[in-house]
Write a protein that holds these residues in place. Structure first.
Motif, PDB file in Angstrom:
ATOM      1  N   MET B  48       0.839  -1.211   0.000  1.00 35.09           N
ATOM      2  CA  MET B  48       0.000   0.000   0.000  1.00 35.09           C
ATOM      3  C   MET B  48       0.865   1.249   0.000  1.00 35.09           C
ATOM      4  SD  MET B  48      -3.280  -0.786   2.386  1.00 35.09           S
ATOM      5  CE  MET B  48      -2.521  -1.606   3.777  1.00 35.09           C
ATOM      6  N   LEU B  71       9.726  -1.725  -7.779  1.00 36.91           N
ATOM      7  CA  LEU B  71      10.057  -3.161  -7.788  1.00 36.91           C
ATOM      8  C   LEU B  71       9.216  -3.868  -6.732  1.00 36.91           C
ATOM      9  CD1 LEU B  71      13.972  -2.914  -7.830  1.00 36.91           C
ATOM     10  CD2 LEU B  71      12.468  -3.369  -9.780  1.00 36.91           C
ATOM     11  N   SER B  90      -8.296  -1.667   6.234  1.00 44.85           N
ATOM     12  CA  SER B  90      -7.589  -0.666   7.035  1.00 44.85           C
ATOM     13  C   SER B  90      -8.524   0.482   7.365  1.00 44.85           C
ATOM     14  CB  SER B  90      -6.400  -0.099   6.263  1.00 44.85           C
ATOM     15  OG  SER B  90      -5.470  -1.110   6.006  1.00 44.85           O
ATOM     16  N   ALA B  91      -8.320   1.043   8.538  1.00 45.80           N
ATOM     17  CA  ALA B  91      -9.046   2.258   8.912  1.00 45.80           C
ATOM     18  C   ALA B  91      -8.178   3.428   8.482  1.00 45.80           C
ATOM     19  CB  ALA B  91      -9.269   2.274  10.416  1.00 45.80           C
ATOM     20  N   ASP B 205       9.552  -1.930   1.722  1.00 42.57           N
ATOM     21  CA  ASP B 205       9.372  -3.377   1.624  1.00 42.57           C
ATOM     22  C   ASP B 205       8.926  -4.017   2.942  1.00 42.57           C
ATOM     23  OD1 ASP B 205      11.861  -2.565   2.458  1.00 42.57           O
ATOM     24  OD2 ASP B 205      13.001  -4.052   1.341  1.00 42.57           O
ATOM     25  N   VAL B 230      -8.359 -12.107  12.212  1.00 41.64           N
ATOM     26  CA  VAL B 230      -9.235 -11.256  11.412  1.00 41.64           C
ATOM     27  C   VAL B 230     -10.332 -12.120  10.798  1.00 41.64           C
ATOM     28  CG1 VAL B 230      -7.463  -9.540  10.882  1.00 41.64           C
ATOM     29  CG2 VAL B 230      -7.785 -11.476   9.341  1.00 41.64           C
ATOM     30  N   LEU B 257     -14.814  -3.191  12.901  1.00 40.09           N
ATOM     31  CA  LEU B 257     -14.781  -2.034  12.019  1.00 40.09           C
ATOM     32  C   LEU B 257     -15.930  -2.160  11.022  1.00 40.09           C
ATOM     33  CD1 LEU B 257     -10.936  -2.084  11.294  1.00 40.09           C
ATOM     34  CD2 LEU B 257     -12.150  -0.701  12.991  1.00 40.09           C
ATOM     35  N   ASP B 363       6.003   0.572   6.926  1.00 40.48           N
ATOM     36  CA  ASP B 363       6.353  -0.459   7.900  1.00 40.48           C
ATOM     37  C   ASP B 363       7.846  -0.809   7.901  1.00 40.48           C
ATOM     38  OD1 ASP B 363       3.736  -0.598   8.692  1.00 40.48           O
ATOM     39  OD2 ASP B 363       3.648  -2.785   8.684  1.00 40.48           O
ATOM     40  N   PRO B 370      -1.779  -3.246  16.023  1.00 42.69           N
ATOM     41  CA  PRO B 370      -2.931  -2.687  15.291  1.00 42.69           C
ATOM     42  C   PRO B 370      -4.033  -2.127  16.182  1.00 42.69           C
ATOM     43  CG  PRO B 370      -2.967  -5.075  15.169  1.00 42.69           C
ATOM     44  CD  PRO B 370      -1.700  -4.698  15.875  1.00 42.69           C
ATOM     45  N   GLY B 373      -5.254   1.101  15.035  1.00 39.73           N
ATOM     46  CA  GLY B 373      -5.497   1.215  13.594  1.00 39.73           C
ATOM     47  C   GLY B 373      -4.657   2.297  12.948  1.00 39.73           C
ATOM     48  N   GLY B 375      -1.200   1.835  11.855  1.00 37.66           N
ATOM     49  CA  GLY B 375      -0.027   1.370  11.124  1.00 37.66           C
ATOM     50  C   GLY B 375       0.157   1.988   9.754  1.00 37.66           C
ATOM     51  N   VAL B 376      -0.826   1.782   8.899  1.00 41.45           N
ATOM     52  CA  VAL B 376      -0.636   2.228   7.531  1.00 41.45           C
ATOM     53  C   VAL B 376      -0.787   3.744   7.432  1.00 41.45           C
ATOM     54  CG1 VAL B 376      -2.973   2.036   6.565  1.00 41.45           C
ATOM     55  CG2 VAL B 376      -0.988   1.380   5.194  1.00 41.45           C
ATOM     56  N   ASN B 377      -1.520   4.337   8.362  1.00 36.31           N
ATOM     57  CA  ASN B 377      -1.672   5.795   8.337  1.00 36.31           C
ATOM     58  C   ASN B 377      -0.353   6.512   8.607  1.00 36.31           C
ATOM     59  OD1 ASN B 377      -4.562   6.193   7.821  1.00 36.31           O
ATOM     60  ND2 ASN B 377      -4.804   5.057   9.726  1.00 36.31           N
TER      61      ASN B 377
HETATM   62  C1  LIG Z   1      -4.122  -7.719  11.535  1.00 34.40           C
HETATM   63  C2  LIG Z   1      -3.655  -6.385  11.135  1.00 34.40           C
HETATM   64  C3  LIG Z   1      -4.574  -5.331  11.053  1.00 34.40           C
HETATM   65  C4  LIG Z   1      -4.166  -4.075  10.680  1.00 34.40           C
HETATM   66  N1  LIG Z   1      -5.080  -3.059  10.645  1.00 34.40           N
HETATM   67  C5  LIG Z   1      -4.709  -1.816  10.330  1.00 34.40           C
HETATM   68  C6  LIG Z   1      -5.653  -0.719  10.305  1.00 34.40           C
HETATM   69  O1  LIG Z   1      -6.835  -0.873  10.575  1.00 34.40           O
HETATM   70  N2  LIG Z   1      -5.201   0.517   9.999  1.00 34.40           N
HETATM   71  C7  LIG Z   1      -3.897   0.730   9.702  1.00 34.40           C
HETATM   72  O2  LIG Z   1      -3.538   1.873   9.443  1.00 34.40           O
HETATM   73  N3  LIG Z   1      -2.987  -0.282   9.679  1.00 34.40           N
HETATM   74  C8  LIG Z   1      -3.355  -1.539   9.996  1.00 34.40           C
HETATM   75  N4  LIG Z   1      -2.424  -2.547  10.001  1.00 34.40           N
HETATM   76  C9  LIG Z   1      -1.041  -2.264   9.612  1.00 34.40           C
HETATM   77  C10 LIG Z   1      -0.901  -2.188   8.089  1.00 34.40           C
HETATM   78  O3  LIG Z   1      -1.375  -3.369   7.492  1.00 34.40           O
HETATM   79  C11 LIG Z   1       0.554  -1.975   7.715  1.00 34.40           C
HETATM   80  O4  LIG Z   1       1.001  -0.832   8.378  1.00 34.40           O
HETATM   81  C12 LIG Z   1       0.691  -1.750   6.202  1.00 34.40           C
HETATM   82  O5  LIG Z   1       0.337  -2.890   5.495  1.00 34.40           O
HETATM   83  C13 LIG Z   1       2.119  -1.380   5.859  1.00 34.40           C
HETATM   84  O6  LIG Z   1       2.236  -1.164   4.479  1.00 34.40           O
HETATM   85  P1  LIG Z   1       3.628  -1.213   3.746  1.00 34.40           P
HETATM   86  O7  LIG Z   1       3.342  -0.976   2.308  1.00 34.40           O
HETATM   87  O8  LIG Z   1       4.580  -0.317   4.449  1.00 34.40           O
HETATM   88  O9  LIG Z   1       4.186  -2.668   3.991  1.00 34.40           O
HETATM   89  P2  LIG Z   1       3.633  -4.075   3.461  1.00 34.40           P
HETATM   90  O10 LIG Z   1       2.157  -4.054   3.386  1.00 34.40           O
HETATM   91  O11 LIG Z   1       4.287  -5.108   4.279  1.00 34.40           O
HETATM   92  O12 LIG Z   1       4.168  -4.137   1.989  1.00 34.40           O
HETATM   93  C14 LIG Z   1       5.494  -4.474   1.643  1.00 34.40           C
HETATM   94  C15 LIG Z   1       5.536  -4.846   0.175  1.00 34.40           C
HETATM   95  O13 LIG Z   1       6.867  -5.061  -0.212  1.00 34.40           O
HETATM   96  C16 LIG Z   1       6.994  -6.268  -0.907  1.00 34.40           C
HETATM   97  N5  LIG Z   1       8.327  -6.766  -0.617  1.00 34.40           N
HETATM   98  C17 LIG Z   1       8.801  -7.271   0.549  1.00 34.40           C
HETATM   99  N6  LIG Z   1      10.092  -7.572   0.433  1.00 34.40           N
HETATM  100  C18 LIG Z   1      10.463  -7.241  -0.813  1.00 34.40           C
HETATM  101  C19 LIG Z   1      11.686  -7.308  -1.525  1.00 34.40           C
HETATM  102  N7  LIG Z   1      12.789  -7.765  -0.951  1.00 34.40           N
HETATM  103  N8  LIG Z   1      11.703  -6.862  -2.769  1.00 34.40           N
HETATM  104  C20 LIG Z   1      10.595  -6.382  -3.374  1.00 34.40           C
HETATM  105  N9  LIG Z   1       9.420  -6.310  -2.756  1.00 34.40           N
HETATM  106  C21 LIG Z   1       9.350  -6.723  -1.480  1.00 34.40           C
HETATM  107  C22 LIG Z   1       5.901  -7.148  -0.382  1.00 34.40           C
HETATM  108  O14 LIG Z   1       5.512  -8.107  -1.342  1.00 34.40           O
HETATM  109  C23 LIG Z   1       4.785  -6.130  -0.121  1.00 34.40           C
HETATM  110  O15 LIG Z   1       3.992  -5.930  -1.257  1.00 34.40           O
HETATM  111  C24 LIG Z   1      -2.805  -3.837  10.361  1.00 34.40           C
HETATM  112  C25 LIG Z   1      -1.885  -4.882  10.417  1.00 34.40           C
HETATM  113  C26 LIG Z   1      -2.298  -6.145  10.799  1.00 34.40           C
HETATM  114  C27 LIG Z   1      -1.299  -7.244  10.869  1.00 34.40           C
END
Ligand SMILES: Cc1cc2nc3c(=O)[nH]c(=O)nc-3n(C[C@H](O)[C@H](O)[C@H](O)COP(=O)(O)OP(=O)(O)OC[C@H]3O[C@@H](n4cnc5c(N)ncnc54)[C@H](O)[C@@H]3O)c2cc1C
Lengths: 258, 465
Positions: B48, B71, B90-91, B205, B230, B257, B363, B370, B373, B375-377
């Motif tokens: 995301m 990538l 996600s919220a 990543d 979940v 949610l 991340d 979580p 809610g 994390g992603v924000n």
């Molecule tokens: C149960 C649960 C509920 C959650 N609920 C919420 C919520 O309600 N609200 C909220 O804000 N957050 C929530 N979160 C947190 C949220 O999901 C994360 O903060 C968010 O997904 C982080 O996004 P990201 O893109 O940084 O990392 P990720 O989603 O981990 O994405 C990383 C990407 O990188 C790719 N990747 C990994 N390694 C490599 C590599 N070496 N080379 C190339 N690509 C690679 C992966 O395939 C993936 O697509 C929740 C988390 C969990 C576990």
């Protein structure tokens, strides 16, 4: 680069023998020396120049907020040093000419420019502004004199030469130090003596000039001052910011009357 | 960047086909692969955060002359709107909503579905303390619940229209090399031998970030002795579903949610044993467990009851509003069996977000529990700040990825992220006990935040930043 001319000419001279590709990258990333001050100053003076040219309608409205915002403008950077500001303006699409009386500076500036092929709109010449004005009357949309006035003894003739290079309705943009007790404390004592950021002796307080004094000279030479903005330097963080008071350092924008 | 030999995908595919019939070409291919392709910006990880970052930078007019490569190790996502909701949602707070609207992704989301949250109710299972979050009584939206897959699809739609962003899926990265002296660029070697160079590498990543590991920065981390379950839940009857519910149990928080009138999404953090046990149950038993977790009356300790009553008196005395009467969540009747899944939970924070030529985002830099809610924000906040700083730097004619701009990013984001993360972790620790003084403290805490409106607003505002 013009702000710290003397120290840099020595530094750059020594660098000449190095592999140019490597040097370019090093220069690009070299930020922890005194250069960081100038690099950081770009974050104020470049937007100031851009917005001045936007207010005077020298910039096409469709180009505002794009990386080619200065396309179509012709700009002269007077006492450009090794070209830190000049390059930045060229990156934004302007046709930019940098002049400096120092051969060392101009050759360093040229070498830096050659390493970035996208900078084809950038040219450097070794010349004083007086000589340059003779052959380049009314040629520029903007003339920049950034951090040089405080090193010049004959301010009026220097400014007059700058103005001669300007097209009517063109912009003269100056950044310099103000001649106040505050600036004496800040720039001479703290900057040169205590922190050693500005090499000793490069800034002589006697040569500093107040905004009113510049304005007076500019009026006499057919220019109207449209904006003066104070600049503040956080010495510890090496960060510049705008401030309401013109007591230390300031930027000035004047337009040449028709 | 003409000095870099271009080794395009087409060339690679052509060569790859040839290698099947002529082994000599294998050698040719291997030597050709030593040449590298240059991009201004490479983004590693297309989750995301990575995809949103690629889209945001790609659309920034101040960066339009930059070539960007994204990538991603996974396959391109294919999202088809099904009647069933996905279990990963996600919220999204108001700032994230603004960012997604600004880059044109929100319209694709709203064309499909999302659920507004108008208020949140948080309550404690042991004491009676309740806190409700809503902006006065007006129906202002506090958050939007969106399926992660839908969000990624919306971003992909916008990304496909950008000519300056190139995307490569199913890549395996062998090695990142960072500038040792400041005289080099970042090099990325893929397992298939391809090499990319760039001025700025953005590590998106995820929490196991390979970019972060290659940078060698310290990552302060611990695992919570909890798992998140979940699932998609169905109510007994349609309701005006605009509340996010969260109940703190001795074993961890359980949250609902809103998805639609009939459905809510469950995020239930609990002990690994309990989670494993719950995951093995049939649908009916699962629903019973969820209802119990939401409704079970805990034998509330008399000292706590007395103290909170006194506390309420104290609040009345100062003419502060006492706790809002607790509303009750709707009764659950069904669970979508296929939607049940679990995730391990952890905390992590990189002490540095940047190094010469490289930045960590999302991340990869910070992972939180979580329960709030957030994390992603936090990650979307990183995206907005980085986009603003890189754009301004380019518009001032500065080099891309100038270390002073990267430092500014790190300072601004750590200033926001660290207090938020500590608050979330603190909240988790505070609630993960039924030790009396702590329960008292937290029930006072909850009631007090509920009573003091400005403080609550500040709480929402900070979470929204
Ligand atoms: C149960 C649960 C509920 C959650 N609920 C919420 C919520 O309600 N609200 C909220 O804000 N957050 C929530 N979160 C947190 C949220 O999901 C994360 O903060 C968010 O997904 C982080 O996004 P990201 O893109 O940084 O990392 P990720 O989603 O981990 O994405 C990383 C990407 O990188 C790719 N990747 C990994 N390694 C490599 C590599 N070496 N080379 C190339 N690509 C690679 C992966 O395939 C993936 O697509 C929740 C988390 C969990 C576990």
């Amino acid at each position: 680069m013009s702000a710290i001319p003397h120290s840099n000419s020595i530094e750059n001279h020594n660098e000449e023998e190095r592999d140019p590709t490597k040097q370019k990258l090093e220069e690009r990333r070299d930020v922890d020396g005194r250069r960081i001050l100038l690099h950081n100053l770009n974050s104020l003076r470049v937007p100031f120049i851009v917005s001045s040219l936007i207010t005077t309608h020298k910039v096409k409205t469709t180009l505002i907020n794009t990386t080619k915002v200065l396309e179509g403008t012709v700009i002269l950077d007077v006492s450009c040093g090794a070209g830190i500001l000049t390059e930045s303006l060229a990156k934004l699409g302007g046709r930019v000419h940098g002049i400096d009386p120092s051969n060392d500076f101009i050759s360093t500036a040229k070498r830096r420019a050659q390493l970035d092929k996208s900078l084809s709109n950038l040219e450097y010449f070794t010349s004083t502004v007086h000589d340059y004005a003779k052959k380049n009357l009314e040629s520029y949309d903007a003339v920049i004199a950034s951090d040089i006035l405080e090193c010049v003894a004959e301010k009026e003739s220097f400014l007059e030469a700058c103005i001669r290079c300007l097209k009517p309705e063109g912009s003269l943009i100056i950044t310099t130090f103000s001649k106040t007790w505050m600036s004496w404390m800040q720039n001479v004592i703290i900057g040169q003596v205590i922190l050693n950021i500005i090499p000793r002796g490069t800034r002589k307080w006697e040569k500093f000039i107040k905004p009113e004094e510049i304005q007076e000279i500019l009026n006499k030479h057919n220019c109207r001052t449209v904006e003066i903005r104070g600049i503040n330097l956080n010495w510890m963080k090496k960060k510049w910011s705008w401030t309401l008071n013109n007591n230390h350092i300031y930027a000035l924008h004047a337009i040449k009357n028709r | 960047m003409a000095k870099y030999a271009m080794f395009t995908l087409q060339n690679y595919l052509k060569l790859k086909q040839c290698t099947k019939c002529n082994s000599n070409l294998v050698r040719y291919y291997c030597s050709a692969s030593k040449q590298s392709e240059h991009y201004d910006i490479v983004i590693s990880g297309g989750g995301m955060i990575g995809s949103t970052l690629a889209c945001t930078l790609g659309k920034n007019t101040k960066l339009s002359n930059k070539r960007i490569l994204l990538l991603e190790s996974g396959k391109p996502i294919k999202w088809t709107a099904k009647e069933k909701y996905s279990n990963r949602v996600s919220a999204l707070n108001q700032n994230t909503y603004n960012l997604l609207s600004q880059i044109g992704a929100w319209k694709h989301i709203s064309a499909v579905r999302s659920a507004p949250v108008q208020d949140m109710q948080v309550w404690d299972a042991i004491s009676d303390a309740v806190i409700t979050f809503n902006r006065d009584t007006s129906s202002k939206v506090v958050a939007h619940i969106v399926e992660n897959g839908l969000l990624l699809d919306a971003i992909a739609k916008e990304l496909s229209q950008l000519t300056n962003v190139h995307i490569r899926n199913e890549v395996k990265i062998n090695k990142y090399s960072f500038p040792q002296t400041s005289a080099q660029e970042v090099t990325i070697e893929l397992e298939n031998g391809e090499v990319f160079t760039c001025n700025l590498l953005l590590g998106c990543d995820g929490f196991n970030s390979q970019v972060r590991q290659s940078m060698g920065v310290t990552f302060v981390s611990w695992k919570y002795d909890q798992k998140a379950i979940v699932a998609t839940l169905k109510f007994s009857e349609p309701v005006k579903n605009v509340t996010a519910w969260q109940r703190f149990l001795p074993t961890g928080p359980i949250a609902l949610l809103p998805l639609s009138e009939n459905y809510s999404s469950l995020v239930w953090c609990t002990s690994p044993d309990l989670a494993d046990y719950t995951l093995k149950l049939n649908e009916e038993q699962f629903v019973n467990e969820v209802n119990e977790a939401l409704w079970k009356v805990y034998t509330s300790n008399s000292i706590i009851e007395e103290s909170t009553k006194t506390f309420n008196k104290f609040l009345e005395w100062f003419q502060l509003p006492t706790s809002n009467r607790q509303q009750l969540p709707p009764k659950i009747v069904e669970v979508d069996k296929e939607s049940i899944a679990s995730f391990p939970l952890g905390f992590g924070h990189a002490t540095r977000y940047i190094a010469e030529g490289v930045v960590l985002v999302g991340d990869a830099a910070h992972r939180v529990h979580p329960l709030a809610g957030q994390g992603v924000n936090l990650g979307f906040g990183d995206v907005a700040t980085l986009n603003e700083l890189l754009g301004e730097a380019a518009y001032s004619g500065r080099e891309l990825g100038h270390i002073s701009d990267l430092r500014e990013y790190e300072t601004r984001r750590q200033r926001h992220n660290v207090p938020t993360m500590i608050a979330i972790d603190g909240l988790h620790k505070l609630y993960n006990t039924d030790f009396l003084p702590v329960v008292l403290l937290r029930s006072f805490g909850l009631q007090f935040t509920n009573a003091i409106n400005p403080l609550k607003m500040a709480f929402i505002d900070h979470a929204g930043k």
